[in-house]
Design a protein around this motif. Structure first.
Motif, PDB file in Angstrom:
ATOM      1  N   GLU A 132       7.073  20.772  20.548  1.00 43.64           N
ATOM      2  CA  GLU A 132       7.479  19.854  19.481  1.00 43.64           C
ATOM      3  C   GLU A 132       8.630  20.440  18.672  1.00 43.64           C
ATOM      4  O   GLU A 132       9.569  19.721  18.306  1.00 43.64           O
ATOM      5  CB  GLU A 132       6.287  19.530  18.578  1.00 43.64           C
ATOM      6  N   GLU A 133       8.575  21.738  18.386  1.00 43.58           N
ATOM      7  CA  GLU A 133       9.671  22.389  17.663  1.00 43.58           C
ATOM      8  C   GLU A 133      10.972  22.306  18.467  1.00 43.58           C
ATOM      9  O   GLU A 133      12.025  22.008  17.925  1.00 43.58           O
ATOM     10  CB  GLU A 133       9.337  23.855  17.385  1.00 43.58           C
ATOM     11  N   LYS A 134      10.881  22.569  19.740  1.00 45.79           N
ATOM     12  CA  LYS A 134      12.068  22.638  20.580  1.00 45.79           C
ATOM     13  C   LYS A 134      12.654  21.260  20.901  1.00 45.79           C
ATOM     14  O   LYS A 134      13.873  21.087  20.888  1.00 45.79           O
ATOM     15  CB  LYS A 134      11.722  23.356  21.888  1.00 45.79           C
ATOM     16  N   TYR A 135      11.809  20.279  21.175  1.00 54.66           N
ATOM     17  CA  TYR A 135      12.304  19.002  21.681  1.00 54.66           C
ATOM     18  C   TYR A 135      12.106  17.813  20.743  1.00 54.66           C
ATOM     19  O   TYR A 135      12.596  16.721  21.035  1.00 54.66           O
ATOM     20  CB  TYR A 135      11.613  18.671  23.014  1.00 54.66           C
ATOM     21  N   ASN A 136      11.391  17.979  19.631  1.00 57.77           N
ATOM     22  CA  ASN A 136      11.129  16.825  18.766  1.00 57.77           C
ATOM     23  C   ASN A 136      11.284  17.172  17.284  1.00 57.77           C
ATOM     24  O   ASN A 136      10.586  16.624  16.441  1.00 57.77           O
ATOM     25  CB  ASN A 136       9.726  16.267  19.062  1.00 57.77           C
ATOM     26  N   ASP A 137      12.194  18.093  16.967  1.00 62.17           N
ATOM     27  CA  ASP A 137      12.473  18.490  15.584  1.00 62.17           C
ATOM     28  C   ASP A 137      11.214  18.903  14.825  1.00 62.17           C
ATOM     29  O   ASP A 137      11.095  18.668  13.622  1.00 62.17           O
ATOM     30  CB  ASP A 137      13.182  17.358  14.827  1.00 62.17           C
TER      31      ASP A 137
END
Length: 128
Positions: free
Chosen positions: A103-108
């Motif tokens: 989520e951190e890497k691909y969904n801000d």
């Protein structure tokens, strides 16, 4: 001839195992700690707007037996140091750490909307 004693009613007769336990209004007094307080091994707090269920949903998956044995060994040899006391807790922490990373890497850093159990592709991929 003596009369039979009257049957006593159980205090549990009005309760159902399917119903949640009634909440008590008076808090129970906590015992005084006798030693250093253990560090709690609690999972992260729910995100804003997220509600944790009382009973967790069971999820199963396939894994190589050797890998499963390694997971159990890791829990057995580190649970007094790291905290997870069960296979479920260990796996939940590991999976949610990976979900948070994605989520951190691909969904801000925002959680994706939930997906139902039958909404993921199932079976072997086509062409395999």
């Amino acid at each position: 001839m003596s009369a039979r004693p009257q049957r006593r009613k159980s205090n549990l007769s009005r309760l159902s195992p399917a119903d949640p336990a009634p909440e008590t209004t008076a808090p129970t007094p906590a015992a005084e700690p006798t030693g250093p307080a253990p560090t709690p091994a609690t999972p992260e707090a729910p995100a804003v707007g997220e509600v944790r269920r009382k009973f967790r949903h069971k999820v199963s998956f396939y894994q190589d037996e050797d890998d499963t044995a390694r997971v159990r060994a890791a829990i057995l040899h580190t649970n007094h140091l790291e905290g997870p006391r069960s296979l479920s807790e260990f796996i939940t922490r590991a999976v949610m750490a990976e979900v948070n990373r994605l989520e951190e890497k691909y969904n801000d850093g925002q959680p994706w909307p939930g997906v139902g159990a039958r909404e993921l592709p199932q079976g072997r991929p086509m062409g395999s």
